[in-house]
Motif scaffolding. Structure first.
Motif, PDB file in Angstrom:
ATOM      1  N   ALA A  98      49.977  34.700  47.623  1.00 61.42           N
ATOM      2  CA  ALA A  98      49.377  33.372  47.763  1.00 61.42           C
ATOM      3  C   ALA A  98      48.333  33.373  48.869  1.00 61.42           C
ATOM      4  O   ALA A  98      47.276  32.742  48.748  1.00 61.42           O
ATOM      5  N   ASP A  99      48.606  34.076  49.974  1.00 65.25           N
ATOM      6  CA  ASP A  99      47.639  34.153  51.070  1.00 65.25           C
ATOM      7  C   ASP A  99      46.360  34.847  50.613  1.00 65.25           C
ATOM      8  O   ASP A  99      45.255  34.455  51.012  1.00 65.25           O
ATOM      9  N   LEU A 100      46.496  35.894  49.786  1.00 64.96           N
ATOM     10  CA  LEU A 100      45.323  36.585  49.262  1.00 64.96           C
ATOM     11  C   LEU A 100      44.474  35.636  48.434  1.00 64.96           C
ATOM     12  O   LEU A 100      43.253  35.563  48.615  1.00 64.96           O
ATOM     13  N   VAL A 101      45.098  34.889  47.532  1.00 64.49           N
ATOM     14  CA  VAL A 101      44.369  33.969  46.662  1.00 64.49           C
ATOM     15  C   VAL A 101      43.696  32.887  47.503  1.00 64.49           C
ATOM     16  O   VAL A 101      42.529  32.548  47.281  1.00 64.49           O
ATOM     17  N   ARG A 102      44.432  32.341  48.483  1.00 63.23           N
ATOM     18  CA  ARG A 102      43.826  31.322  49.350  1.00 63.23           C
ATOM     19  C   ARG A 102      42.607  31.888  50.081  1.00 63.23           C
ATOM     20  O   ARG A 102      41.575  31.211  50.215  1.00 63.23           O
ATOM     21  N   GLY A 103      42.737  33.115  50.572  1.00 65.12           N
ATOM     22  CA  GLY A 103      41.631  33.727  51.295  1.00 65.12           C
ATOM     23  C   GLY A 103      40.401  33.915  50.427  1.00 65.12           C
ATOM     24  O   GLY A 103      39.270  33.679  50.872  1.00 65.12           O
ATOM     25  N   ILE A 104      40.597  34.320  49.183  1.00 66.97           N
ATOM     26  CA  ILE A 104      39.465  34.511  48.271  1.00 66.97           C
ATOM     27  C   ILE A 104      38.786  33.185  47.977  1.00 66.97           C
ATOM     28  O   ILE A 104      37.558  33.062  48.033  1.00 66.97           O
ATOM     29  N   LEU A 105      39.593  32.165  47.674  1.00 58.76           N
ATOM     30  CA  LEU A 105      39.015  30.871  47.332  1.00 58.76           C
ATOM     31  C   LEU A 105      38.303  30.258  48.535  1.00 58.76           C
ATOM     32  O   LEU A 105      37.292  29.566  48.378  1.00 58.76           O
ATOM     33  N   ALA A 106      38.816  30.506  49.733  1.00 56.12           N
ATOM     34  CA  ALA A 106      38.161  29.982  50.934  1.00 56.12           C
ATOM     35  C   ALA A 106      36.837  30.695  51.202  1.00 56.12           C
ATOM     36  O   ALA A 106      35.849  30.068  51.599  1.00 56.12           O
ATOM     37  N   ALA A 107      36.803  32.004  50.980  1.00 59.33           N
ATOM     38  CA  ALA A 107      35.587  32.784  51.229  1.00 59.33           C
ATOM     39  C   ALA A 107      34.553  32.602  50.130  1.00 59.33           C
ATOM     40  O   ALA A 107      33.359  32.804  50.358  1.00 59.33           O
ATOM     41  N   GLY A 108      35.004  32.239  48.930  1.00 57.87           N
ATOM     42  CA  GLY A 108      34.084  32.101  47.811  1.00 57.87           C
ATOM     43  C   GLY A 108      33.498  33.445  47.414  1.00 57.87           C
ATOM     44  O   GLY A 108      34.143  34.489  47.538  1.00 57.87           O
ATOM     45  N   THR A 109      32.254  33.442  46.976  1.00 54.24           N
ATOM     46  CA  THR A 109      31.637  34.680  46.510  1.00 54.24           C
ATOM     47  C   THR A 109      31.334  35.644  47.655  1.00 54.24           C
ATOM     48  O   THR A 109      30.892  36.767  47.412  1.00 54.24           O
ATOM     49  N   SER A 110      31.577  35.218  48.902  1.00 52.32           N
ATOM     50  CA  SER A 110      31.416  36.125  50.043  1.00 52.32           C
ATOM     51  C   SER A 110      32.676  36.918  50.338  1.00 52.32           C
ATOM     52  O   SER A 110      32.699  37.691  51.305  1.00 52.32           O
ATOM     53  N   TYR A 111      33.731  36.736  49.533  1.00 53.38           N
ATOM     54  CA  TYR A 111      34.952  37.508  49.744  1.00 53.38           C
ATOM     55  C   TYR A 111      34.627  39.005  49.673  1.00 53.38           C
ATOM     56  O   TYR A 111      33.961  39.462  48.751  1.00 53.38           O
ATOM     57  N   GLY A 112      35.106  39.747  50.650  1.00 53.24           N
ATOM     58  CA  GLY A 112      34.820  41.173  50.717  1.00 53.24           C
ATOM     59  C   GLY A 112      33.677  41.511  51.644  1.00 53.24           C
ATOM     60  O   GLY A 112      33.492  42.674  52.003  1.00 53.24           O
ATOM     61  N   HIS A 113      32.887  40.488  52.045  1.00 50.30           N
ATOM     62  CA  HIS A 113      31.842  40.728  53.031  1.00 50.30           C
ATOM     63  C   HIS A 113      32.495  40.841  54.405  1.00 50.30           C
ATOM     64  O   HIS A 113      33.558  40.263  54.650  1.00 50.30           O
TER      65      HIS A 113
END
Length: 359
Positions: A98-113
């Motif tokens: 759940a923390d991973l999913v929240r983190g991705i949605l919070a970062a948006g398309t910048s996830y992984g930057h």
């Protein structure tokens, strides 16, 4: 984290120890992980340190200590403890997905930057050949996404060996994928098949998978529920499992499988499709960083293909079936699908390729 994920995690720790020179052994093909026995420590245990001790010429406790150092900060593990002659005992984190999913949605398309390459200055030499221009342009975006100071068109700058390719004057999505999916030094793909909307077309699968996440969100709103990151249901909870296969009708990918009764394990031919998708999403930042460091935009394209295929296998579990009512499990699956779509959109953006809401 499933037992299979944990087994792979232990093997990665062994491989890192070997690569670091801390252990001199052949990396085994598998690491046996079992439920901790009653009265034991943690939830799972592995005896891999005992099996590696003799070939390593070390005590099992020494081997266990070396592996524990490389496991203690792994996402999904709350604790790693050594007991007895050298058993590794694991306690899992329950909300890590759940923390991973929240983190991705919070970062948006910048996830992984990130800032892993902060302070690194990269200047690429002037290029004119169409494919080389596209590769350099993409690498500048990749390097900047990791914190590097990157520019193109510098005199005396870094030169790349890029196999030439003809663009026909316009860099369409198909041309971009053809040029970037192959390693820069390899012959580019033929763009012709990339124009055909078919499951054998990897570009179509990636864009189609993204569009499916947008449609799932629309359908869920029509059914009265929205995405909500939470712990995903384990196999055996109610829900539909599907087997990745072929298009069964226009606009649908895969073949519907069997609904699982509460409390009963899913049949082996219908595995839990969330785990592979979660693993790929968790690895996405490393894939971007690796692509930037190695000047390899093809690694991003391969990562997107893998995410798309895992998402297309998972997507049929998201919406309720028949008279089934939306539940917390459906909300969490919808959030995972939205996160996967976000990763696909971000990766396509790095490659300069569109992410269409509808195909």
């Amino acid at each position: 984290m499933t037992p299979a994920d944990l087994s792979l995690t232990v093997l990665r720790a062994v491989r890192r120890a070997v690569d670091d020179g801390a252990l001199r052994v052949d990396v085994p093909s598998r690491a046996k992980v079992e439920r901790a026995r009653p009265g034991g420590v943690g939830e799972y245990a592995s005896s891999i340190a005992l099996s590696l001790a003799r070939p390593a010429g070390r005590s099992a406790l020494d081997v266990a200590g070396i592996l524990e150092e490389r496991l203690r900060d792994v996402p999904g593990l709350r604790a790693v403890e050594i007991t007895g002659p050298g058993f590794l005992n694991f306690t899992l984190q329950r909300d890590v997905d759940a923390d991973l999913v929240r983190g991705i949605l919070a970062a948006g398309t910048s996830y992984g930057h990130g800032a892993a390459l902060a302070g690194t200055v990269v200047r690429f030499a002037v290029v004119a050949e169409p494919r080389a221009v596209l590769v350099v342009e993409t690498l500048v975006r990749l390097l900047r996404s990791q914190g590097a100071d990157a520019e193109a068109g510098a005199d005396g700058g870094e030169r790349l060996h890029v196999y030439p390719g003809a663009s026909g004057g316009h860099a369409t999505d198909a041309i971009r994928w053809a040029f970037l999916r192959a390693a820069p030094h390899d012959r580019p793909l033929d763009p012709g098949p990339l124009l055909v909307p078919h499951e054998r077309n990897p570009l179509f699968r990636v864009q189609y998978a993204y569009s499916r996440t947008r449609r799932l969100l629309v359908n869920a709103r029509q059914l009265g529920f929205t995405p909500e990151p939470a712990r995903l249901g384990e196999p055996g909870q109610p829900g539909q499992y599907v087997e990745p296969g072929q298009y069964v009708e226009p606009g649908q990918y895969g073949q519907p499988g069997q609904c699982v009764e509460p409390g009963r394990p899913g049949p082996p031919e219908h595995p839990d499709h969330a785990s592979p998708l979660l693993r790929l999403l968790r690895e996405h930042p490393l894939a971007l960083l690796s692509a930037a460091r190695h000047r390899a935009p093809d690694r991003v394209a391969r990562q997107l293909e893998a995410v798309a295929d895992a998402l297309l296998a998972f997507q049929h579990t998201v919406l309720p079936l028949g008279d089934e009512k939306p539940s917390a499990a459906h909300r969490s699956r919808l959030a995972l699908a939205e996160a996967a779509g976000t990763v696909l959109a971000g990766g396509l953006s790095v490659l300069g390729i569109s992410a269409p809401d509808r195909i």
